[in-house]
Design an enzyme around this catalytic site. Structure first.
Site, PDB file in Angstrom:
ATOM      1  N   GLY A 139      17.093  -7.876   2.488  1.00  0.00           N
ATOM      2  CA  GLY A 139      15.929  -8.643   2.078  1.00  0.00           C
ATOM      3  C   GLY A 139      16.041  -9.024   0.609  1.00  0.00           C
ATOM      4  O   GLY A 139      16.913  -8.556  -0.124  1.00  0.00           O
ATOM      5  N   ALA A 140      15.161  -9.862   0.178  1.00  0.00           N
ATOM      6  CA  ALA A 140      15.077 -10.234  -1.242  1.00  0.00           C
ATOM      7  C   ALA A 140      13.608 -10.246  -1.617  1.00  0.00           C
ATOM      8  O   ALA A 140      13.069 -11.220  -2.140  1.00  0.00           O
ATOM      9  CB  ALA A 140      15.729 -11.584  -1.486  1.00  0.00           C
ATOM     10  N   GLY A 141      12.955  -9.130  -1.307  1.00  0.00           N
ATOM     11  CA  GLY A 141      11.526  -9.023  -1.515  1.00  0.00           C
ATOM     12  C   GLY A 141      11.166  -8.475  -2.881  1.00  0.00           C
ATOM     13  O   GLY A 141      11.981  -8.446  -3.806  1.00  0.00           O
TER      14      GLY A 141
ATOM     15  N   VAL B 120      10.616  -5.502  -4.066  1.00  0.00           N
ATOM     16  CA  VAL B 120      11.281  -4.299  -4.580  1.00  0.00           C
ATOM     17  C   VAL B 120      12.798  -4.467  -4.556  1.00  0.00           C
ATOM     18  O   VAL B 120      13.458  -4.439  -5.600  1.00  0.00           O
ATOM     19  CB  VAL B 120      10.860  -3.051  -3.777  1.00  0.00           C
ATOM     20  N   GLY B 121      13.373  -4.646  -3.373  1.00  0.00           N
ATOM     21  CA  GLY B 121      14.817  -4.805  -3.273  1.00  0.00           C
ATOM     22  C   GLY B 121      15.317  -6.006  -4.050  1.00  0.00           C
ATOM     23  O   GLY B 121      16.365  -5.952  -4.708  1.00  0.00           O
TER      24      GLY B 121
ATOM     25  N   GLU C  31       1.218   0.189   6.258  1.00  0.00           N
ATOM     26  CA  GLU C  31       2.110   1.269   6.681  1.00  0.00           C
ATOM     27  C   GLU C  31       1.366   2.586   6.934  1.00  0.00           C
ATOM     28  O   GLU C  31       1.883   3.655   6.649  1.00  0.00           O
ATOM     29  CB  GLU C  31       3.185   1.496   5.619  1.00  0.00           C
TER      30      GLU C  31
ATOM     31  N   LYS D 160       6.621  11.399  -4.912  1.00  0.00           N
ATOM     32  CA  LYS D 160       6.215   9.995  -4.752  1.00  0.00           C
ATOM     33  C   LYS D 160       5.348   9.846  -3.501  1.00  0.00           C
ATOM     34  O   LYS D 160       4.354   9.101  -3.507  1.00  0.00           O
ATOM     35  CB  LYS D 160       7.466   9.120  -4.640  1.00  0.00           C
TER      36      LYS D 160
ATOM     37  N   ASN E 238       8.557   3.885   1.081  1.00  0.00           N
ATOM     38  CA  ASN E 238       7.595   4.940   0.786  1.00  0.00           C
ATOM     39  C   ASN E 238       7.625   5.971   1.908  1.00  0.00           C
ATOM     40  O   ASN E 238       7.972   5.665   3.038  1.00  0.00           O
ATOM     41  CB  ASN E 238       6.188   4.353   0.657  1.00  0.00           C
TER      42      ASN E 238
END
Length: 310
Positions: A8-10, A12-13, A269, A185, A103
Protein backbone atom coordinates in the site's frame (compact mmCIF):
# COMPACT_ATOMS: atom_id res chain seq x y z
CA UNK A 1 21.04 -2.72 -1.95
CA UNK A 2 18.11 -4.20 -0.05
CA UNK A 3 14.81 -4.37 -1.92
CA UNK A 4 11.99 -2.98 0.24
CA UNK A 5 8.31 -3.58 -0.52
CA UNK A 6 5.67 -1.39 1.11
CA UNK A 7 2.19 -2.92 0.98
CA UNK A 8 0.00 0.00 0.00
CA UNK A 9 0.95 3.66 -0.10
CA UNK A 10 -1.31 4.86 2.65
CA UNK A 11 -0.95 7.25 5.56
CA UNK A 12 1.47 5.06 7.55
CA UNK A 13 3.27 2.74 5.13
CA UNK A 14 3.39 5.43 2.48
CA UNK A 15 4.99 7.88 4.90
CA UNK A 16 7.79 5.57 6.05
CA UNK A 17 8.28 4.20 2.54
CA UNK A 18 8.72 7.77 1.30
CA UNK A 19 11.27 8.50 4.02
CA UNK A 20 13.21 5.37 3.09
CA UNK A 21 13.15 6.43 -0.55
CA UNK A 22 14.40 9.88 0.52
CA UNK A 23 17.30 8.14 2.31
CA UNK A 24 18.33 6.44 -0.92
CA UNK A 25 16.80 3.01 -0.37
CA UNK A 26 15.25 0.91 -3.14
CA UNK A 27 11.55 1.12 -2.28
CA UNK A 28 8.62 -0.35 -4.18
CA UNK A 29 4.94 0.19 -3.36
CA UNK A 30 2.42 -2.63 -3.91
CA UNK A 31 -0.83 -0.83 -4.73
CA UNK A 32 -4.26 -1.33 -6.21
CA UNK A 33 -4.91 -0.18 -9.77
CA UNK A 34 -6.85 2.94 -8.69
CA UNK A 35 -4.08 4.09 -6.34
CA UNK A 36 -1.49 3.32 -9.02
CA UNK A 37 -3.20 5.66 -11.49
CA UNK A 38 -3.38 8.37 -8.84
CA UNK A 39 0.31 8.05 -7.93
CA UNK A 40 1.42 7.92 -11.55
CA UNK A 41 -0.48 11.15 -12.19
CA UNK A 42 0.43 13.15 -9.07
CA UNK A 43 3.43 11.38 -7.55
CA UNK A 44 3.69 10.28 -3.92
CA UNK A 45 3.27 13.50 -1.96
CA UNK A 46 3.94 13.87 1.77
CA UNK A 47 3.06 17.05 3.64
CA UNK A 48 4.86 17.17 6.99
CA UNK A 49 6.41 19.67 9.37
CA UNK A 50 9.39 17.30 9.31
CA UNK A 51 9.82 18.12 5.64
CA UNK A 52 7.58 17.75 2.59
CA UNK A 53 8.33 15.11 -0.04
CA UNK A 54 7.23 14.68 -3.62
CA UNK A 55 8.36 11.46 -5.27
CA UNK A 56 7.41 12.20 -8.87
CA UNK A 57 7.96 8.69 -10.19
CA UNK A 58 7.55 6.15 -7.34
CA UNK A 59 8.29 2.52 -8.18
CA UNK A 60 4.87 0.86 -8.22
CA UNK A 61 3.67 -2.71 -8.73
CA UNK A 62 0.33 -4.48 -8.54
CA UNK A 63 -0.51 -8.11 -7.87
CA UNK A 64 -0.18 -8.76 -11.61
CA UNK A 65 3.58 -8.10 -11.42
CA UNK A 66 6.38 -10.42 -10.29
CA UNK A 67 9.47 -10.01 -8.14
CA UNK A 68 11.09 -10.86 -4.81
CA UNK A 69 11.90 -8.56 -1.88
CA UNK A 70 14.17 -8.61 1.15
CA UNK A 71 11.79 -6.84 3.51
CA UNK A 72 8.05 -6.17 3.46
CA UNK A 73 6.38 -3.38 5.44
CA UNK A 74 2.70 -4.11 6.13
CA UNK A 75 0.51 -1.35 7.52
CA UNK A 76 -2.88 -2.43 6.26
CA UNK A 77 -6.00 -2.23 8.38
CA UNK A 78 -6.66 -5.46 10.29
CA UNK A 79 -9.85 -6.20 8.31
CA UNK A 80 -7.73 -6.25 5.12
CA UNK A 81 -4.92 -8.39 6.55
CA UNK A 82 -5.86 -11.75 5.00
CA UNK A 83 -6.27 -10.11 1.60
CA UNK A 84 -2.93 -8.32 1.99
CA UNK A 85 -1.19 -11.59 2.83
CA UNK A 86 -2.54 -13.18 -0.33
CA UNK A 87 -1.37 -10.18 -2.33
CA UNK A 88 2.15 -10.24 -0.93
CA UNK A 89 2.83 -14.00 -0.89
CA UNK A 90 4.20 -14.11 -4.49
CA UNK A 91 6.81 -11.47 -3.58
CA UNK A 92 8.12 -13.20 -0.45
CA UNK A 93 10.93 -15.77 -0.39
CA UNK A 94 12.31 -17.86 2.49
CA UNK A 95 14.63 -15.08 3.70
CA UNK A 96 12.20 -12.17 3.38
CA UNK A 97 11.60 -10.26 6.61
CA UNK A 98 7.99 -9.16 7.21
CA UNK A 99 7.44 -6.15 9.46
CA UNK A 100 3.80 -5.44 10.36
CA UNK A 101 2.84 -1.97 11.56
CA UNK A 102 -0.75 -2.80 12.44
CA UNK A 103 -2.31 -1.77 15.72
CA UNK A 104 -2.93 -4.52 18.25
CA UNK A 105 -1.27 -7.92 18.66
CA UNK A 106 -3.59 -10.58 17.20
CA UNK A 107 -2.20 -10.14 13.69
CA UNK A 108 1.08 -11.78 14.72
CA UNK A 109 -0.64 -15.18 14.94
CA UNK A 110 -2.14 -14.67 11.48
CA UNK A 111 1.20 -13.71 9.97
CA UNK A 112 3.04 -16.54 11.72
CA UNK A 113 0.68 -19.02 10.10
CA UNK A 114 1.30 -17.50 6.66
CA UNK A 115 5.07 -17.16 6.96
CA UNK A 116 7.49 -18.32 9.67
CA UNK A 117 7.85 -16.75 13.10
CA UNK A 118 11.53 -16.17 12.31
CA UNK A 119 10.51 -14.05 9.32
CA UNK A 120 7.76 -12.11 11.09
CA UNK A 121 9.23 -9.30 13.16
CA UNK A 122 7.33 -7.14 15.60
CA UNK A 123 6.68 -3.53 14.71
CA UNK A 124 4.94 -0.38 15.88
CA UNK A 125 4.47 3.05 14.36
CA UNK A 126 3.78 6.28 16.21
CA UNK A 127 2.40 8.79 13.76
CA UNK A 128 -0.75 10.85 13.28
CA UNK A 129 -1.34 10.92 9.55
CA UNK A 130 -4.14 10.63 7.03
CA UNK A 131 -4.77 10.58 3.29
CA UNK A 132 -6.36 13.62 1.71
CA UNK A 133 -9.04 13.27 -0.96
CA UNK A 134 -6.41 13.67 -3.66
CA UNK A 135 -4.21 10.96 -2.13
CA UNK A 136 -1.62 13.15 -0.40
CA UNK A 137 -0.18 11.90 2.90
CA UNK A 138 -0.86 14.53 5.56
CA UNK A 139 1.33 14.13 8.64
CA UNK A 140 0.01 16.01 11.66
CA UNK A 141 2.08 16.64 14.77
CA UNK A 142 5.83 16.33 15.19
CA UNK A 143 6.12 12.64 16.05
CA UNK A 144 6.69 10.11 13.28
CA UNK A 145 8.65 7.12 14.53
CA UNK A 146 8.76 3.41 13.77
CA UNK A 147 10.20 0.64 15.92
CA UNK A 148 10.72 -2.98 14.92
CA UNK A 149 12.63 -6.03 16.11
CA UNK A 150 13.14 -9.76 16.05
CA UNK A 151 10.76 -12.00 17.97
CA UNK A 152 13.02 -15.06 17.97
CA UNK A 153 16.71 -15.64 18.69
CA UNK A 154 17.31 -16.66 15.10
CA UNK A 155 16.71 -14.50 12.04
CA UNK A 156 17.01 -14.80 8.26
CA UNK A 157 20.58 -14.36 6.90
CA UNK A 158 19.56 -11.00 5.42
CA UNK A 159 18.64 -9.54 8.84
CA UNK A 160 21.79 -7.50 9.43
CA UNK A 161 21.66 -5.91 5.96
CA UNK A 162 17.96 -5.21 6.28
CA UNK A 163 18.44 -3.54 9.66
CA UNK A 164 21.28 -1.43 8.26
CA UNK A 165 19.07 -0.29 5.36
CA UNK A 166 16.18 0.66 7.64
CA UNK A 167 18.51 2.56 9.97
CA UNK A 168 19.18 5.01 7.14
CA UNK A 169 16.07 6.81 8.42
CA UNK A 170 16.79 8.24 11.86
CA UNK A 171 13.17 7.80 13.02
CA UNK A 172 13.24 4.04 12.34
CA UNK A 173 14.79 2.11 15.24
CA UNK A 174 15.41 -1.56 15.96
CA UNK A 175 14.39 -2.78 19.42
CA UNK A 176 15.26 -5.80 21.55
CA UNK A 177 11.99 -5.35 23.48
CA UNK A 178 9.64 -5.06 20.53
CA UNK A 179 6.88 -7.30 21.93
CA UNK A 180 6.77 -5.19 25.10
CA UNK A 181 6.66 -2.09 22.91
CA UNK A 182 3.74 -3.58 20.98
CA UNK A 183 1.77 -4.31 24.14
CA UNK A 184 2.32 -0.77 25.40
CA UNK A 185 1.17 0.66 22.06
CA UNK A 186 -1.82 -1.71 22.18
CA UNK A 187 -2.69 -0.40 25.63
CA UNK A 188 -2.54 3.21 24.43
CA UNK A 189 -4.48 2.70 21.19
CA UNK A 190 -7.18 0.71 22.99
CA UNK A 191 -7.71 3.56 25.44
CA UNK A 192 -7.58 6.38 22.89
CA UNK A 193 -9.72 4.71 20.26
CA UNK A 194 -12.24 3.52 22.84
CA UNK A 195 -12.54 6.89 24.57
CA UNK A 196 -12.80 9.16 21.54
CA UNK A 197 -15.25 6.88 19.72
CA UNK A 198 -17.42 6.37 22.79
CA UNK A 199 -17.73 10.09 23.54
CA UNK A 200 -17.46 11.08 19.87
CA UNK A 201 -15.09 13.96 20.51
CA UNK A 202 -11.47 14.91 21.15
CA UNK A 203 -9.39 14.16 24.24
CA UNK A 204 -9.52 17.73 25.57
CA UNK A 205 -13.32 17.80 25.63
CA UNK A 206 -13.46 14.42 27.38
CA UNK A 207 -11.01 15.66 30.03
CA UNK A 208 -13.38 18.50 30.97
CA UNK A 209 -15.95 15.99 32.26
CA UNK A 210 -15.55 14.48 35.72
CA UNK A 211 -17.92 11.63 34.89
CA UNK A 212 -16.12 10.83 31.64
CA UNK A 213 -12.79 10.99 33.47
CA UNK A 214 -14.03 8.46 36.02
CA UNK A 215 -15.07 6.12 33.22
CA UNK A 216 -11.68 6.48 31.51
CA UNK A 217 -9.91 5.57 34.76
CA UNK A 218 -11.97 2.37 35.07
CA UNK A 219 -11.39 1.58 31.40
CA UNK A 220 -7.62 2.01 31.75
CA UNK A 221 -7.55 -0.23 34.82
CA UNK A 222 -9.56 -2.97 33.08
CA UNK A 223 -7.41 -2.99 29.95
CA UNK A 224 -4.15 -3.02 31.93
CA UNK A 225 -5.39 -5.94 34.04
CA UNK A 226 -6.38 -7.88 30.92
CA UNK A 227 -3.05 -7.31 29.21
CA UNK A 228 -1.20 -8.52 32.30
CA UNK A 229 -3.35 -11.67 32.28
CA UNK A 230 -2.54 -12.36 28.61
CA UNK A 231 1.13 -11.34 28.84
CA UNK A 232 2.27 -11.80 32.47
CA UNK A 233 5.55 -9.99 31.80
CA UNK A 234 3.54 -6.78 31.43
CA UNK A 235 2.90 -5.17 34.82
CA UNK A 236 -0.66 -3.84 35.11
CA UNK A 237 0.20 -1.09 37.59
CA UNK A 238 2.98 0.22 35.39
CA UNK A 239 0.74 0.10 32.31
CA UNK A 240 -1.98 2.04 34.13
CA UNK A 241 0.36 4.75 35.34
CA UNK A 242 1.92 5.23 31.91
CA UNK A 243 -1.45 5.29 30.13
CA UNK A 244 -2.83 7.88 32.55
CA UNK A 245 0.23 10.10 32.07
CA UNK A 246 -0.08 9.81 28.30
CA UNK A 247 -3.79 10.59 28.47
CA UNK A 248 -3.19 13.77 30.46
CA UNK A 249 -0.26 14.90 28.28
CA UNK A 250 -2.00 14.47 24.92
CA UNK A 251 -2.82 17.55 22.88
CA UNK A 252 -6.41 18.59 23.63
CA UNK A 253 -7.39 18.35 19.96
CA UNK A 254 -6.24 14.72 19.60
CA UNK A 255 -8.65 12.14 18.17
CA UNK A 256 -7.73 8.51 17.56
CA UNK A 257 -7.63 7.42 13.94
CA UNK A 258 -10.56 5.12 14.70
CA UNK A 259 -12.65 8.14 15.64
CA UNK A 260 -11.63 9.91 12.43
CA UNK A 261 -12.64 6.80 10.46
CA UNK A 262 -15.94 6.77 12.33
CA UNK A 263 -16.58 10.42 11.47
CA UNK A 264 -16.04 9.57 7.80
CA UNK A 265 -18.44 6.62 7.99
CA UNK A 266 -15.63 4.14 7.33
CA UNK A 267 -15.01 0.67 8.79
CA UNK A 268 -13.29 0.50 12.18
CA UNK A 269 -10.91 -2.08 13.67
CA UNK A 270 -12.95 -2.70 16.81
CA UNK A 271 -12.84 -6.50 16.55
CA UNK A 272 -9.05 -6.51 16.26
CA UNK A 273 -8.55 -3.99 19.09
CA UNK A 274 -11.36 -4.11 21.67
CA UNK A 275 -12.89 -7.38 20.49
CA UNK A 276 -9.70 -9.40 20.99
CA UNK A 277 -9.38 -8.18 24.60
CA UNK A 278 -13.05 -8.84 25.31
CA UNK A 279 -12.69 -12.44 24.07
CA UNK A 280 -9.69 -12.85 26.36
CA UNK A 281 -11.67 -11.44 29.29
CA UNK A 282 -14.35 -14.07 28.69
CA UNK A 283 -11.73 -16.82 28.40
CA UNK A 284 -10.16 -15.79 31.72
CA UNK A 285 -13.57 -15.26 33.37
CA UNK A 286 -12.78 -11.61 34.08
CA UNK A 287 -15.39 -8.86 34.28
CA UNK A 288 -14.74 -5.97 31.90
CA UNK A 289 -17.85 -3.74 31.99
CA UNK A 290 -16.14 -0.59 30.67
CA UNK A 291 -14.60 -2.52 27.78
CA UNK A 292 -18.00 -4.07 27.07
CA UNK A 293 -19.57 -0.60 26.77
CA UNK A 294 -16.84 0.57 24.38
CA UNK A 295 -17.18 -2.59 22.29
CA UNK A 296 -20.99 -2.35 22.17
CA UNK A 297 -20.79 1.25 20.94
CA UNK A 298 -18.44 0.26 18.10
CA UNK A 299 -20.40 -2.88 17.24
CA UNK A 300 -23.60 -0.83 16.95
CA UNK A 301 -21.81 1.74 14.79
CA UNK A 302 -20.70 -1.02 12.37
CA UNK A 303 -24.21 -2.48 12.24
CA UNK A 304 -25.67 0.93 11.42
CA UNK A 305 -22.92 1.64 8.87
CA UNK A 306 -23.58 -1.64 7.06
CA UNK A 307 -27.35 -1.49 7.47
CA UNK A 308 -26.94 -4.91 9.06
CA UNK A 309 -30.27 -5.37 10.83
CA UNK A 310 -32.66 -8.29 10.62
Amino acid sequence: MMKILVVGAGAVGGYFGARLHEAGQQVTFLVRSKRRVQLQKNGLIVKSRNGDLNIFDPHLITTADVGAFDVVLMSTKSYHLHEAIEDVLPFVHSETIVIPLLNGIQHLDVLDSAFSKTQVYGGVAFIESTLSEDGHILHQGANASMMYGRRTHSAPPSATKVEKALSSVSDIKTRDTIESDMWQKYMLITILSGATTLFHTDVGTIRTSTSAGSFIDRYINEVARLIEQIAPEMDAERLQQKAKRQWQNLDASFKASMQKDKEKGQAVEYEHIQGYLLEKAKAYHLDAPALQVVYANLELYEQIRKGDFQ
